[in-house]
Design an enzyme around this catalytic site. Structure first.
Site, PDB file in Angstrom:
ATOM      1  N   ASN A  44       0.839  -1.206   0.000  1.00 19.98           N
ATOM      2  CA  ASN A  44       0.000   0.000   0.000  1.00 19.98           C
ATOM      3  C   ASN A  44       0.869   1.249   0.000  1.00 19.98           C
ATOM      4  OD1 ASN A  44      -0.217  -1.266   2.798  1.00 19.98           O
ATOM      5  ND2 ASN A  44      -1.184   0.646   3.331  1.00 19.98           N
ATOM      6  N   ASP A  45       0.911   2.034   1.051  1.00 18.40           N
ATOM      7  CA  ASP A  45       1.523   3.369   0.951  1.00 18.40           C
ATOM      8  C   ASP A  45       3.015   3.340   0.603  1.00 18.40           C
ATOM      9  OD1 ASP A  45      -0.854   3.612   2.283  1.00 18.40           O
ATOM     10  OD2 ASP A  45      -0.031   4.554   4.067  1.00 18.40           O
ATOM     11  N   GLN A  86       4.657   0.011   2.427  1.00 16.59           N
ATOM     12  CA  GLN A  86       3.853  -0.810   3.323  1.00 16.59           C
ATOM     13  C   GLN A  86       3.638  -2.154   2.643  1.00 16.59           C
ATOM     14  OE1 GLN A  86       1.947   0.218   6.578  1.00 16.59           O
ATOM     15  NE2 GLN A  86       4.053   0.892   6.373  1.00 16.59           N
ATOM     16  N   TYR A  94       3.799   0.861  10.567  1.00 17.99           N
ATOM     17  CA  TYR A  94       2.937   1.671   9.705  1.00 17.99           C
ATOM     18  C   TYR A  94       3.728   2.782   9.017  1.00 17.99           C
ATOM     19  CZ  TYR A  94      -1.637  -0.381  10.836  1.00 17.99           C
ATOM     20  OH  TYR A  94      -2.735  -1.198  10.925  1.00 17.99           O
ATOM     21  N   SER A  95       3.018   3.595   8.258  1.00 23.49           N
ATOM     22  CA  SER A  95       3.658   4.545   7.343  1.00 23.49           C
ATOM     23  C   SER A  95       4.495   5.602   8.034  1.00 23.49           C
ATOM     24  CB  SER A  95       2.595   5.227   6.483  1.00 23.49           C
ATOM     25  OG  SER A  95       2.155   4.313   5.515  1.00 23.49           O
ATOM     26  N   ASP A 119       1.662   8.231  10.778  1.00 20.13           N
ATOM     27  CA  ASP A 119       2.234   8.631   9.482  1.00 20.13           C
ATOM     28  C   ASP A 119       3.076   9.911   9.564  1.00 20.13           C
ATOM     29  OD1 ASP A 119       0.552   6.535   8.761  1.00 20.13           O
ATOM     30  OD2 ASP A 119      -0.991   7.835   7.925  1.00 20.13           O
ATOM     31  N   GLU A 151      -5.062  10.880   6.973  1.00 15.54           N
ATOM     32  CA  GLU A 151      -3.904  10.006   6.919  1.00 15.54           C
ATOM     33  C   GLU A 151      -2.816  10.659   6.066  1.00 15.54           C
ATOM     34  OE1 GLU A 151      -5.434   5.572   7.651  1.00 15.54           O
ATOM     35  OE2 GLU A 151      -5.789   6.202   5.599  1.00 15.54           O
TER      36      GLU A 151
END
Ligand code: FRU
Length: 493
Positions: A54-55, A71, A114-115, A175, A229
């Protein structure tokens, strides 16, 4: 052009590669045949070797290379666990996939690394990311953590530097995007207020380790969604740009039709007053599959953005083949006439081969020899002489086509994937539109098997869309309901 290079042995500090990383690499190996056989794998966009990407994270230039982390759930096509995968490149087009640099195996990131972002400090590359922790009852804790590297490949985790969220916010706090202003480090962090509305928090630090909460960034946006986000703040020629991905914005005509949005406001951020003076919110992409973008500035001074070519909570057809999602191509950002304009980075031209060119005046429907394919770049300029609607059918095959067109009466660009192939996400609609007033339209199209990125009129608008056509659907048709002048340049990639 993606090479996998898993031969090197990774070390966290002095430890050998962890069991969890070994397990991830085994999973890649096990799924390799199934994944690589899938026709819909992309030929020049970045994807995870298996599972879900993902990101984009930690996008940076360090020690002579671009680093683009991501991610990654190596095990399943869902969001159950998150590593940081690692791509590097010297030229933004030829990428190597190195070993993952972060695995969710410490108490402060056990439910997901996480990001976050990356910055160079004292010769080291520092990752600043969110450690996501959930207890048995689903309660969440959130830690902003560091990891450092002397060579851009082996990272040592240093653990949390910000523990949970300031008062007034929920644990949807994540993030961090870091930048340096003079001698001071600043970071924006995506947040949710206790009244369940989205916001961004601003921090600063003299050393990346001790962080001060400066306050919530004050904007004129009011209650704009329930969570923001992946915030990002930077300047282009002294003008501030704030990018974020708000969740919970209701559709409004042609705007906000995807499940979640990513957009920007232009203005300036007063770091002392923690206030952003800005104009209206614009979506960065008018297509279907675009989320969580991140930018970096490279050694040439370019502001470059990469995004996730997908969306959360939407199922995509490749999931049963063991992989899902991709990243968009790197896009250079500029501000022109008070608008953020996106263009494919110059380096993309190096991928061009088999040049074909056409110039014509036509009406009705037309095809041209050599103008077809499933992996190409095409610049198509159409100028109406007396046409009201004109456009291009891409990936034409038996009962399939992806329609890109311009209507001069409505003054709208339209992308229609209702007949593109295997359908998905139809509950969010099958067309996307945006307003544009021009008698001449330049469709600059990048097609990559199951992804298309279309830049309209030199990047004034961009449409990104995943499509899942049959391998045999490779036709391209041009149509116009009245006379139009057309010029086409096409290269295979
Ligand atoms: C955005 C996001 C981030 C989070 C990450 C988890 O897509 O939800 O807010 O850090 O993905 O993978």
């Amino acid at each position: 052009m993606l090479y996998l290079n898993y031969k090197k042995v990774v070390k966290y500090g002095s430890e050998e590669m962890s069991d969890l990383i070994k397990k991830a690499l085994d999973e890649v190996e096990n799924k390799k045949n199934m994944v690589e056989k899938d026709y819909h794998r992309l030929s020049y966009h970045l994807m995870a070797p298996s599972g879900l990407i993902n990101d984009p994270n930690g996008f940076s230039y360090y020690d002579g290379r671009y680093h683009l982390f991501y991610q990654w759930n190596p095990f399943e096509c869902n969001h159950s666990t998150k590593f940081w995968g690692h791509f590097t490149s010297k030229d933004l087009i030829s990428w190597e996939n190195l070993l993952p640099v972060l695995a969710p195996e410490d108490w402060y990131d056990k439910n997901g690394c996480y990001s976050g972002s990356a910055i160079e400090k004292d010769g080291q590359l520092i990752l600043f990311y969110t450690g996501n922790v959930k207890d048995d009852r689903g309660n969440r804790e959130t830690y902003q953590c560091l990891a450092v590297s002397d060579n851009g490949e082996d990272f040592e985790k240093l653990g949390p530097v910000i523990v949970n969220q300031p008062e007034g916010y929920t644990r949807h706090f994540r993030d961090p995007k870091v930048w340096k202003d003079g001698e001071v480090y600043y970071a924006v962090i995506g947040a949710q207020r206790e009244n369940l509305t989205g916001a961004a928090a601003l921090y600063n630090s003299p050393d990346m380790k001790n962080w001060n909460f400066l306050g919530e960034i004050k904007t004129d946006l009011g209650n704009f969604g329930y969570m923001w986000e992946c915030p990002d703040y930077f300047e282009i020629n002294g003008k501030g740009v704030f990018i974020f991905s708000p969740q919970g914005i209701a559709a409004e005509g042609d705007r906000y039709n995807n499940i979640y949005q990513s957009g920007y406001v232009l203005g300036s951020l007063d770091l002392e007053k923690v206030t952003l003076q800005h104009n209206g919110f614009h979506e960065l992409d008018r297509g279907f599959d675009f989320y969580a973008p991140q930018t970096m500035i490279d050694e040439k001074g370019r502001r470059i953005m990469v995004a996730w070519g997908g969306l959360p909570e939407v199922n995509y057809p490749s999931e049963d083949k063991g992989w899902v999602h991709c990243l968009t191509m790197p896009r250079e950002l500029e501000i022109i006439d008070g608008k953020l304009v996106q263009r494919p980075v110059e380096e993309m031209k190096k991928l061009r081969k088999d040049f074909v060119q056409v110039k014509d005046i036509f009406s009705g429907k037309k095809t041209y020899p050599g103008i077809e394919g499933d992996s190409f770049e095409m610049i198509c300029r159409i100028k109406s002489i007396e046409a009201e609607e004109f456009g291009i059918n891409l990936r034409v095959g038996k009962n399939e086509k992806t329609v890109l067109k311009y209507n001069r009466i409505d003054k709208k660009v339209i992308l229609d994937r209702s007949s593109s192939g295997e359908s998905f996400a139809e509950e969010y609609g099958t067309t996307r539109k945006c307003s544009l007033d021009s008698s001449e339209i330049i469709f600059h199209i990048f097609m990559d098997r199951s992804l298309t990125e279309v830049f309209i009129n030199d990047g004034a608008e961009v449409f990104t869309a995943r499509i899942f056509p049959d391998e045999k659907s490779q036709g391209i048709e041009f149509f116009s309901d009245g006379e139009a002048e057309i010029s086409i340049k096409k290269w295979n990639i």
